[in-house]
Design an enzyme around this catalytic site. Structure first.
Site, PDB file in Angstrom:
ATOM      1  N   LYS A  83       0.664  -1.283   0.002  1.00 10.07           N
ATOM      2  CA  LYS A  83      -0.022   0.037   0.133  1.00 10.07           C
ATOM      3  C   LYS A  83       0.834   1.369   0.039  1.00 10.07           C
ATOM      4  O   LYS A  83       0.594   2.231  -0.561  1.00 10.07           O
ATOM      5  CB  LYS A  83      -0.954  -0.026   1.201  1.00 10.07           C
ATOM      6  CG  LYS A  83      -2.023  -0.911   1.213  1.00 10.07           C
ATOM      7  CD  LYS A  83      -2.702  -1.062   2.298  1.00 10.07           C
ATOM      8  CE  LYS A  83      -3.702  -2.343   2.622  1.00 10.07           C
ATOM      9  NZ  LYS A  83      -4.666  -2.086   3.511  1.00 10.07           N
ATOM     10  N   ASP A 114      -9.720   2.069   2.743  1.00 11.94           N
ATOM     11  CA  ASP A 114      -9.756   1.536   4.326  1.00 11.94           C
ATOM     12  C   ASP A 114     -10.411   2.370   5.201  1.00 11.94           C
ATOM     13  O   ASP A 114     -11.289   1.805   6.057  1.00 11.94           O
ATOM     14  CB  ASP A 114      -8.242   1.311   4.748  1.00 11.94           C
ATOM     15  CG  ASP A 114      -7.585  -0.080   4.023  1.00 11.94           C
ATOM     16  OD1 ASP A 114      -8.317  -0.842   3.746  1.00 11.94           O
ATOM     17  OD2 ASP A 114      -6.426  -0.303   4.026  1.00 11.94           O
TER      18      ASP A 114
HETATM   19  P1  NDP Z   1       1.868  -2.430  10.163  1.00 13.10           P
HETATM   20  O1  NDP Z   1       2.850  -3.622   9.948  1.00 13.10           O
HETATM   21  O2  NDP Z   1       2.050  -1.302   9.290  1.00 13.10           O
HETATM   22  O3  NDP Z   1       1.701  -1.988  11.612  1.00 13.10           O
HETATM   23  C1  NDP Z   1       1.856  -2.647  12.692  1.00 13.10           C
HETATM   24  C2  NDP Z   1       1.370  -1.788  13.828  1.00 13.10           C
HETATM   25  O4  NDP Z   1       1.087  -2.813  14.912  1.00 13.10           O
HETATM   26  C3  NDP Z   1       2.588  -1.084  14.548  1.00 13.10           C
HETATM   27  O5  NDP Z   1       1.795  -0.042  15.029  1.00 13.10           O
HETATM   28  C4  NDP Z   1       3.222  -1.773  15.452  1.00 13.10           C
HETATM   29  O6  NDP Z   1       4.008  -1.189  16.566  1.00 13.10           O
HETATM   30  C5  NDP Z   1       1.982  -2.624  16.129  1.00 13.10           C
HETATM   31  N1  NDP Z   1       2.421  -3.673  16.821  1.00 13.10           N
HETATM   32  C6  NDP Z   1       2.835  -5.128  16.031  1.00 13.10           C
HETATM   33  N2  NDP Z   1       3.347  -5.924  16.988  1.00 13.10           N
HETATM   34  C7  NDP Z   1       2.923  -5.586  18.286  1.00 13.10           C
HETATM   35  C8  NDP Z   1       2.931  -5.957  19.359  1.00 13.10           C
HETATM   36  N3  NDP Z   1       3.482  -7.520  19.655  1.00 13.10           N
HETATM   37  N4  NDP Z   1       2.660  -5.287  20.410  1.00 13.10           N
HETATM   38  C9  NDP Z   1       2.211  -4.100  20.504  1.00 13.10           C
HETATM   39  N5  NDP Z   1       1.983  -3.387  19.102  1.00 13.10           N
HETATM   40  C10 NDP Z   1       2.454  -4.062  17.982  1.00 13.10           C
HETATM   41  O7  NDP Z   1       0.669  -3.191   9.823  1.00 13.10           O
HETATM   42  P2  NDP Z   1      -0.767  -2.892   9.410  1.00 13.10           P
HETATM   43  O8  NDP Z   1      -0.990  -1.107  10.022  1.00 13.10           O
HETATM   44  O9  NDP Z   1      -0.758  -2.742   7.817  1.00 13.10           O
HETATM   45  O10 NDP Z   1      -1.999  -3.557   9.763  1.00 13.10           O
HETATM   46  C11 NDP Z   1      -2.276  -3.684  11.364  1.00 13.10           C
HETATM   47  C12 NDP Z   1      -3.226  -4.638  11.437  1.00 13.10           C
HETATM   48  O11 NDP Z   1      -4.600  -4.185  10.759  1.00 13.10           O
HETATM   49  C13 NDP Z   1      -3.080  -6.231  11.223  1.00 13.10           C
HETATM   50  O12 NDP Z   1      -3.831  -6.673  11.981  1.00 13.10           O
HETATM   51  C14 NDP Z   1      -4.016  -6.053   9.703  1.00 13.10           C
HETATM   52  O13 NDP Z   1      -4.414  -7.310   9.293  1.00 13.10           O
HETATM   53  C15 NDP Z   1      -5.105  -5.113  10.155  1.00 13.10           C
HETATM   54  N6  NDP Z   1      -5.958  -4.647   8.852  1.00 13.10           N
HETATM   55  C16 NDP Z   1      -7.192  -4.951   8.613  1.00 13.10           C
HETATM   56  C17 NDP Z   1      -7.941  -4.190   7.704  1.00 13.10           C
HETATM   57  C18 NDP Z   1      -9.298  -4.943   7.332  1.00 13.10           C
HETATM   58  O14 NDP Z   1      -9.978  -4.376   6.598  1.00 13.10           O
HETATM   59  N7  NDP Z   1      -9.858  -5.254   8.466  1.00 13.10           N
HETATM   60  C19 NDP Z   1      -7.264  -3.763   6.770  1.00 13.10           C
HETATM   61  C20 NDP Z   1      -6.001  -3.137   7.164  1.00 13.10           C
HETATM   62  C21 NDP Z   1      -5.250  -3.619   7.982  1.00 13.10           C
HETATM   63  P3  NDP Z   1       5.299  -0.495  16.523  1.00 13.10           P
HETATM   64  O15 NDP Z   1       5.330   0.699  15.744  1.00 13.10           O
HETATM   65  O16 NDP Z   1       6.003  -0.456  17.922  1.00 13.10           O
HETATM   66  O17 NDP Z   1       6.225  -1.716  15.720  1.00 13.10           O
END
Ligand code: NDP
Length: 308
Positions: free
Chosen positions: A93, A129
């Site tokens: 994206k 989204d």
């Molecule tokens: P990114 O990889 O861009 O971001 C991940 C985020 O999660 C960051 O803020 C990261 O924090 C945080 N994170 C990851 N692991 C942990 C943990 N163990 N504890 C706390 N925070 C954590 O992913 P996306 O933003 O693309 O996606 C995020 C979620 O949203 C996914 O689960 C995805 O499947 C879901 N999603 C669902 C959609 C839908 O249509 N239902 C559409 C888009 C996404 P840090 O900055 O600290 O690494």
């Protein structure tokens, strides 16, 4: 490749290079892509449309496993083969944002695109989204982002889209919690120009601000919850009582965060409706048929594909 007999197989760049299907084709690119239920949703909606509108009879939606290293080439070939549109999922994206010929103004502040529309001049990028989130919150929780205080968990791509949508719809206030401060600060800097007077604050999930409002909508946009071993993205008992909890994750359907919310008696919803509504909006962009008309069929297909 000649016309595949089933729209379901996972296709590759090599399949695309030899594409010769005569009908209108749509696609989703991802890495990995094998768990995507988008083909099931879109092909169900297209089959339904074709019953009353024969022009959709030859429209099909295909999934492609595309590594980010070859995304530019894949988009170029897809355009040359005149696919009507493509959805982009993890991790494409943000990469694609700088590679499209034009960006829909509403997607500009998000810095990410999930839906591309074929035009003569090249791909036009959209982001559906945020629309999907707002529609799902309204449908499942009877809440409007407008006028509601929001506690947003996460600062990745999905959180960025959610933050922009909440601000564009004029939420009451936006509180963003993220594990890594640097990523949080980067998101806060990105959205500052569009806050338009709405209070926006960032905090660490372990340090809850004293002035956090009651009655907030908590939105989990972190990936914490995808695995059983993941920690909770926040301790809900440490927050002033929220209005509801929305988790963007839909697989598993019940994350530990949603279980914790349910045990506190809070209304909850997972991300399946968001997936449906962002897909319906994408198909609206490609077909001109209103998303609200497409969503019910896509919803039924998505739930069948998930077995829920
Ligand atoms: P990114 O990889 O861009 O971001 C991940 C985020 O999660 C960051 O803020 C990261 O924090 C945080 N994170 C990851 N692991 C942990 C943990 N163990 N504890 C706390 N925070 C954590 O992913 P996306 O933003 O693309 O996606 C995020 C979620 O949203 C996914 O689960 C995805 O499947 C879901 N999603 C669902 C959609 C839908 O249509 N239902 C559409 C888009 C996404 P840090 O900055 O600290 O690494």
């Amino acid at each position: 490749m000649s016309a595949p007999t089933s729209p379901d197989p996972v296709l590759t760049l090599a399949d695309l290079e030899s594409w010769s299907r005569p009908g209108t084709s749509l696609a989703v690119f991802g890495h990995p892509i094998k768990h995507s239920i988008s083909p099931a949703m879109h092909n169900a909606a297209l089959a339904d449309l074709a019953r009353t509108e024969p022009r959709f009879a030859d429209w099909r939606y295909f999934r492609f496993e595309i590594h980010p290293d070859v995304l530019p080439r894949a988009l170029e070939v897809l355009h040359a083969k005149q696919f009507r549109g493509v959805n982009l999922t993890v991790p494409h994206k943000i990469i694609a944002f700088d590679r499209v010929a034009a960006v829909d103004p509403a997607a500009q502040p998000v810095g990410a695109v999930n839906t591309l529309l074929w035009t003569d001049a090249g791909w036009r990028g959209h982001n559906t989204d945020g629309y999907g989130l707002a529609a799902a919150v309204r449908e499942n929780l009877a809440l409007d982002l407008a006028g509601t205080p929001i506690v947003l968990l996460g600062a990745g791509g999905a959180a960025r889209g959610a933050a922009v949508e909440c601000l564009q719809r004029r939420c009451a206030s936006l509180w963003i919690a993220n594990r890594t401060r640097e990523n949080l600060d980067s998101l806060l800097a990105t959205i500052a120009p569009i806050a338009g007077g709405i209070p926006v604050r960032g905090f660490a999930p372990t340090e809850i601000p004293r002035d956090l409002p009651t009655g907030a909508l908590v939105i989990n946009a972190t990936s914490a919850g995808l695995r059983d071993t993941d920690p909770l993205p926040i301790d809900l008992t440490a927050l002033p009582r929220p209005a509801a909890v929305f988790d963007m994750i839909y697989n598993p359907p019940q994350t530990a965060l949603l279980k914790a919310a349910t045990s506190l008696g809070l209304p909850t919803a997972n991300g399946l409706s968001m997936l449906v509504h962002q897909g319906a909006k994408a198909l609206e962009i490609w077909s001109g048929i209103p998303a609200t008309r497409l969503a019910p069929t896509m919803n039924t297909a998505a739930r069948a594909a998930m077995g829920v």
